[in-house]
Scaffold this active site. Structure first.
Site, mmCIF file in Angstrom:
data_model
loop_
_atom_site.group_PDB
_atom_site.id
_atom_site.type_symbol
_atom_site.label_atom_id
_atom_site.label_comp_id
_atom_site.label_asym_id
_atom_site.label_seq_id
_atom_site.Cartn_x
_atom_site.Cartn_y
_atom_site.Cartn_z
ATOM 1 N N ASN A 62 -3.424 -7.268 150.283
ATOM 2 C CA ASN A 62 -3.541 -8.368 150.917
ATOM 3 C C ASN A 62 -2.488 -9.231 151.658
ATOM 4 O O ASN A 62 -2.800 -9.639 152.791
ATOM 5 C CB ASN A 62 -4.070 -9.329 149.664
ATOM 6 C CG ASN A 62 -5.100 -9.240 149.100
ATOM 7 O OD1 ASN A 62 -5.375 -8.959 147.948
ATOM 8 N ND2 ASN A 62 -6.434 -9.064 149.622
ATOM 9 N N ASP A 115 -5.341 -11.267 105.501
ATOM 10 C CA ASP A 115 -5.949 -11.391 104.198
ATOM 11 C C ASP A 115 -4.936 -10.212 103.341
ATOM 12 O O ASP A 115 -4.343 -9.305 103.842
ATOM 13 C CB ASP A 115 -7.220 -11.029 104.246
ATOM 14 C CG ASP A 115 -8.041 -11.292 102.929
ATOM 15 O OD1 ASP A 115 -7.447 -12.227 102.167
ATOM 16 O OD2 ASP A 115 -8.882 -10.502 102.408
ATOM 17 N N GLU A 161 -11.595 -8.302 146.413
ATOM 18 C CA GLU A 161 -13.329 -8.069 145.827
ATOM 19 C C GLU A 161 -13.224 -7.347 144.842
ATOM 20 O O GLU A 161 -14.308 -7.230 143.914
ATOM 21 C CB GLU A 161 -14.085 -7.548 147.135
ATOM 22 C CG GLU A 161 -14.303 -8.764 148.155
ATOM 23 C CD GLU A 161 -13.037 -9.061 148.995
ATOM 24 O OE1 GLU A 161 -13.284 -10.102 149.745
ATOM 25 O OE2 GLU A 161 -12.160 -8.374 149.117
ATOM 26 N N ALA A 201 -9.246 -11.617 153.731
ATOM 27 C CA ALA A 201 -8.163 -10.770 153.331
ATOM 28 C C ALA A 201 -7.441 -11.190 152.051
ATOM 29 O O ALA A 201 -6.766 -10.643 151.484
ATOM 30 C CB ALA A 201 -7.188 -10.879 154.672
ATOM 31 N N ASP A 252 -12.086 -9.779 105.206
ATOM 32 C CA ASP A 252 -13.176 -9.045 104.966
ATOM 33 C C ASP A 252 -14.314 -9.653 104.334
ATOM 34 O O ASP A 252 -15.453 -8.936 104.038
ATOM 35 C CB ASP A 252 -12.875 -7.539 104.292
ATOM 36 C CG ASP A 252 -12.085 -7.942 102.990
ATOM 37 O OD1 ASP A 252 -12.034 -9.234 102.645
ATOM 38 O OD2 ASP A 252 -11.703 -7.048 101.977
ATOM 39 N N ASP A 285 -9.173 1.123 147.608
ATOM 40 C CA ASP A 285 -8.420 0.750 146.749
ATOM 41 C C ASP A 285 -8.962 0.550 145.161
ATOM 42 O O ASP A 285 -8.248 0.444 144.169
ATOM 43 C CB ASP A 285 -8.039 -0.857 146.997
ATOM 44 C CG ASP A 285 -6.806 -0.698 147.732
ATOM 45 O OD1 ASP A 285 -6.245 0.464 148.134
ATOM 46 O OD2 ASP A 285 -6.307 -1.965 148.195
#
Length: 962
Positions: free
Chosen positions: A742, A375, A333, A329, A676, A775
């Site tokens: 949960n 830069d 997951e 619980a 760059d 979910d």
């Protein structure tokens, strides 16, 4: 792009002996060491030698190396290429995906589920199926991470790609074209305009030779080369040396190779980039911390309840299964998959805005950026020199248009035509029109290219001018005179065209062209010229002067051609900022992101550009050069960076840039680094997120970066910061969504324990069905929520701010608590209404099966409304629009449909031990499920009112100030 320095220690001049020869060629030394350019025992360095002595020192001759000796040296020193880094094996890269802490938590959850299946009597096939489902989630997460990161770290290979493939070499007196990888110390090479330099070389013959060192130094100016000795000093400042990875922009010459492969200046940058470890983003660190806490909490609570339940007479197996339910619980997951897909959505959104993100977690790092080290050349500017002002006859004339396309005009061209004609004749560069869709380019010096474009805008036909006054001789530019002179035949006579630094040229002038007449250069006029030049320079413009004079013949002495000149005027040019940069800088300022310019250019130029784009607004920015950085220790540098002032770092090297980035990170800042050039690669890797230019950037910069701007636009960075912040907000939204249920799963289990009910109100199999079946899709839809309107008006979050902040935890407890109270009420009401003692209930009892079905369905229905509640932090969901995220509504209905199938489909009833619910049950669950949404709307309303009250005094103060 910044300056990279290797300081030579040798002194003196003259022929070098065996010790110096060994040092210069790396004999008896590590091929990656600095011996190729540093004298030993006081011997002269290669830059200090006379051209003739270079051949002796490097044991070669003007005819080049004999073929046999070249082969011997190739065997001894190796190919002229950078060493390939050891590639991590694919299986190791894939295995690393399973060592992430949250992956470990899921693996533990899967293992526990397998144990539950093994201990169950009878064994439940559904438990086994869900155990494999958790494993599938882990594998999916690993596959996504592996696919995103597999090609992200190939910096060394990109460096290899920048080295030219062939070069012209003299071997045994014969001119050959050989692969660049076969070059060895002592080879004599030819170079000319347009060539890329294949190794570090000492020039022994130069004809108007100039190079662009921008990939190494960050300075876009063409730099003249000479064959004469120069004093010992930083290698990249030696005017008689060429370096791997740079480009010849004008002239031609011969040079002798003295360093190849990893011993070159380019190789030094490679070692810095290769040594830089990949940086973890704040989200990576916080997810790992969250995984540790979730795992610890799950194990601790599960163990505690196992210990509490065991003395009550329950069997070890049943107590363990009960503890398993609690542990499952507490583990969300579906979170890793949701996190990965949410980040992937951010990646796709950025790709549509020309920002290619190579690492998923870099998306979130952008949103938490507090400092951007940017830069200048090619990032804030267009890397195209452009004449913007011309001073002639005492009047300043504006020139419109930017870049090398001859599109634009001079506001009053007549007074400046002769000035630009002379300046254009005194140029070696040429303009190259695009052959298709693209931009005009300059072949040669970019400063000369800008003069050619300005002449075209003023209506000067330089081709006709060159035909009418062909060049007969010239005196190339050098850094001592700071002048270039060309002599042209003009009918029966000859005249000299001169351009160069205003101070040097003005000292050689005796007259000035003024309104079509030649007038003596009085002190008053000279002062006016100096003032005009200073005014242009204060605007950050590069200033050149042009002059002319009649000469006695086609081959005048240089002193004659460059004295008694008539000044024609001044030209001011700049590398123009990108037009969209100013707005992007303003957006970053409003978002609380500090912008620090880090450039290899002159401080005045850097400050002028910074003011134009809005990086500098105040009168006194702090300008720090690389030399000053060298003098600062760690504490002094920290104190400098801690100052809230506007900061410009100029004339800096790659090592300086890395040091500054590291110092910012030490202070807790999240640093984005732009660049760059090849020399930007180390800093790009050291930053929390490296941002490279895709169109003008080098391969190595693109490979070292976490994000590549396909359009080279700094504005894309501001957009990416906005999207990154949105991604982080959405992550928090689905964290609240996932963890709140949960609470709804855990509280009924705890309530059953303390009330003495022998069975769990919701089983581990049902919990996994909610986590993975109901979910995940709504959480993914929350990850696709659009940005909130004020996302760029908020300050950046602190690196130390946890993902589970007090506000997030409080909202989880608030919404989860309401949900838990509702499902506890329906469970115990259903059990109590049956009138059966607690001890008489079994797993197969119809009342118990209905009760646990109502708990599961209650959580799913509550989550449907909960998803709408968490979409906004303060604004009402009604204002956001209930239908503005149709994917979320569809995902919620899909979850309810899955729950209905679990309740009514016989096969699933057997798997989950559920029972069919009546219509009245669904009505009760809907009424309880909407409570979290209503309660959260009330909370948001209270927050909005409180915020308005808090803002009133500030608004009043601002009104008084106005």
């Amino acid at each position: 792009m910044r300056r990279s320095r290797t300081v030579s220690t040798g002194r003196g001049r003259g022929p070098a002996g065996p010790a110096a020869r060994a040092a210069l060629m790396g004999v008896g030394a590590d091929v990656t060491g600095p011996g190729a350019r540093t004298g030993l025992g006081g011997a002269p360095t290669v830059q200090e030698l006379r051209a003739g002595d270079v051949f002796t020192t490097l044991d070669t001759s003007p005819r080049g190396l004999p073929a046999a000796r070249a082969r011997t040296r190739l065997d001894r020193y190796g190919a002229n290429e950078l060493p390939r880094p050891g590639r991590t094996r694919v299986w190791r890269q894939l295995a690393a995906q399973f060592t992430d802490l949250f992956a470990i938590v899921l693996l533990v959850a899967s293992a526990i589920t397998f144990v539950a299946y093994g201990l169950g009597q009878p064994r439940d096939v559904g438990t086994l199926q869900l155990a494999f489902a958790i494993l599938g989630v882990v594998v999916l997460n690993a596959a996504i991470g592996f696919a995103q990161e597999y090609s992200a770290e190939r910096t060394a290979e990109s460096l290899q790609a920048m080295v030219p493939h062939t070069c012209r070499v003299l071997r045994d007196g014969e001119r050959l074209e050989l692969p660049a990888r076969e070059l060895v110390p002592g080879d004599v090479v030819w170079v000319e305009a347009g060539d890329a330099v294949s190794a570090d070389c000492r020039v022994v013959e130069a004809h108007e030779l100039s190079v662009d060192n921008a990939p190494l130094t960050g300075e876009s100016n063409a730099v003249g080369r000479t064959a004469e000795p120069v004093s010992s000093g930083p290698a990249l400042e030696a005017r008689n040396c060429l370096f791997m990875g740079t480009e010849v922009v004008a002239g031609a010459g011969r040079a002798v190779v003295f360093a190849t492969g990893a011993r070159t200046e380019f190789g030094k940058i490679y070692r810095l980039a290769a040594a830089a470890p990949p940086q973890k983003t704040p989200l990576q660190r916080q997810v790992a911390s969250m995984a540790r806490r979730v795992a610890g909490a799950a194990l601790a609570i599960g163990a505690l309840l196992f210990a509490v339940r065991l003395p009550t007479g329950e069997s070890v197996v049943s107590s363990f299964v009960f503890a398993l339910g609690v542990m499952v619980a507490l583990v969300p997951e579906g979170l890793p998959a949701t996190l990965s897909v949410s980040l992937a959505i951010g990646v796709r959104r950025m790709a549509r805005r020309h920002a290619l993100v190579k690492r998923l977690l870099a998306v979130e790092a952008l949103g938490s950026t507090t400092v951007i080290c940017t830069d200048k050349t090619g990032t804030l500017t267009q890397a195209e020199m452009t004449v913007t002002r011309v001073w002639a006859d005492g009047v300043l004339h504006a020139v419109s248009g930017v870049g090398y396309a001859p599109v634009g005009e001079v506001d009053d061209p007549a007074p400046v035509r002769e000035l630009l004609r002379v300046a254009g004749l005194c140029c070696d560069a040429r303009l190259v029109p695009p052959t298709g869709p693209g931009h005009w380019k300059v072949l040669g010096d970019t400063t000369e290219g800008a003069l050619l474009v300005a002449a075209a805008k003023a209506g000067v036909d330089l081709a006709a001018a060159e035909a009418a006054a062909p060049r007969v001789t010239e005196f190339p530019f050098d850094s001592d005179r700071k002048l270039m002179t060309t002599v042209h035949r003009d009918g029966a006579g000859h005249h000299a065209c001169v351009k160069g630094a205003p101070s040097e040229l003005l000292a050689r002038c005796t007259a000035v062209a003024w309104k079509g007449e030649r007038r003596p250069l009085t002190e008053e006029t000279r002062a006016a010229v100096v003032a005009a030049g200073d005014d242009l320079a204060s605007q950050g413009l590069r200033v050149l002067a042009a002059a002319r004079r009649e000469v006695g013949g086609p081959r005048p002495a240089r002193e004659e051609a460059e004295s008694g000149l008539t000044l024609l005027g001044l030209v001011g040019m700049l590398d123009p900022p990108r037009p969209e940069v100013t707005d992007a800088v303003g957006a970053c300022r409003r978002a609380g992101v500090r912008i620090v310019m880090v450039t290899g250019d002159h401080p005045l130029t850097a400050e002028a550009v910074a003011r134009r784009v809005g990086i500098v607004l105040g009168p006194d920015p702090v300008v720090v050069t690389g030399a000053r950085l060298d003098a600062l220790d760690g504490d002094a540098l920290d104190a400098l960076l801690a100052e809230p002032s506007e900061l410009l770092l100029c004339r800096v090297s790659p090592e300086h840039k890395m040091r500054v980035v590291t110092a910012f990170q030490r202070r807790g800042e999240v640093v984005a680094v732009t660049g760059d050039g090849a020399n930007d690669a180390p800093a790009l890797k050291h930053g929390d997120i490296g941002v490279a230019m895709g169109a003008s950037g080098t391969d190595v910069a693109r490979e070292a970066a976490s994000m590549v701007l396909l359009d080279d636009s700094f504005a894309s960075i501001a957009t990416a910061v906005r999207l990154g912040r949105t991604v982080y907000q959405n992550i928090r939204k689905f964290l609240v969504y996932l963890f709140s249920h949960n609470i709804g799963e855990l509280v009924p289990i705890l309530a059953a324990t303390f009330t003495g009910f022998p069975l769990v109100p919701i089983s581990a199999v049902q919990i996994l069905a909610i986590d993975l079946g109901s979910d995940v899709l709504p959480a993914l839809a929350l990850g696709a929520e659009p940005p909130e309107p004020d996302v760029m008006d908020r300050p950046p979050r602190s690196r130390r701010e946890p993902l589970f902040s007090a506000a997030v935890v409080g909202r989880i407890l608030f919404l989860g608590g309401i949900q838990a109270l509702g499902v506890c009420a329906v469970f115990f009401w259903h059990i109590h209404s049956a009138g059966i003692p607690f001890d008489d209930f079994t797993k197969d009892d119809p009342v118990y099966r209905e009760a646990i079905t109502m708990v599961q369905a209650g959580i799913v229905v509550s989550q449907f409304f909960n998803a709408q509640a968490v979409r906004t932090d303060r604004e009402s969901v009604l204002k956001a629009g209930l239908l503005s995220n149709p994917a979320l509504l569809g995902a919620g209905f899909a979850g309810i449909g899955f729950m209905a199938a679990i309740s009514y489909v016989p096969l699933l009833q057997g798997v989950f031990n559920t029972a069919p619910l009546a219509a009245g049950d669904w009505a009760v669950l809907t009424g309880l499920g909407v409570l979290p949404l209503l309660a959260d709307e009330a909370r948001k309303g209270w927050l909005r009112r409180h915020r308005r009250v808090a803002l009133r005094p500030r608004a009043a103060r601002e009104e008084v100030n106005r």
